[in-house]
Design a protein around this motif. Structure first.
Motif, PDB file in Angstrom:
ATOM      1  N   VAL A  49       0.844  -1.478   0.299  1.00  0.00           N
ATOM      2  CA  VAL A  49       0.251  -0.709  -0.345  1.00  0.00           C
ATOM      3  C   VAL A  49       1.054   1.583   0.156  1.00  0.00           C
ATOM      4  N   LEU A  56      -6.121   0.464  -1.487  1.00  0.00           N
ATOM      5  CA  LEU A  56      -7.246  -0.349  -0.072  1.00  0.00           C
ATOM      6  C   LEU A  56      -8.619   0.565  -0.253  1.00  0.00           C
ATOM      7  N   LEU A  63      -9.150  -4.862  -0.477  1.00  0.00           N
ATOM      8  CA  LEU A  63      -7.459  -4.252  -1.173  1.00  0.00           C
ATOM      9  C   LEU A  63      -7.860  -4.693  -2.709  1.00  0.00           C
TER      10      LEU A  63
END
Length: 95
Positions: A49, A56, A63
């Motif tokens: 991320v 996200l 995800l």
């Protein structure tokens, strides 16, 4: 009928090629992806991320991977990412 010329025999080459292919397959299969614990998965997903590799989506609690594949579990994503990375590594070694 004359016997085959021993210098034209390529069976050993074929057998060697097969052995190399089996070794590569075994190496790719041997990559451990099922042993991802929660802490490892959390760290890997956090890194993905942070690197903007994974998106996200809080409202959907998923995800999203660059291919568009969605995951509702960090462990699922971590195992998927490890498997994909292992596949890429195996392809790179084959070249």
């Amino acid at each position: 009928m004359p016997s085959p010329d021993p210098h034209d025999d390529t069976s050993c080459d074929y057998e060697q090629f097969e052995k190399e292919q089996l070794t590569q397959d075994r190496d790719a299969i041997g990559v451990a992806t099922a042993d991802v614990d929660d802490a490892t998965a959390q760290n890997l997903v956090k890194d993905l991320v942070d690197a903007a590799v994974v998106t996200l989506v809080p409202e959907d609690q998923v995800l999203v991977e660059p291919s568009g594949t969605t995951f509702d579990s960090t462990t699922q994503l971590a195992v998927f990412h490890r498997g994909r990375a292992a596949g890429r590594d195996a392809d790179a070694e084959a070249e």
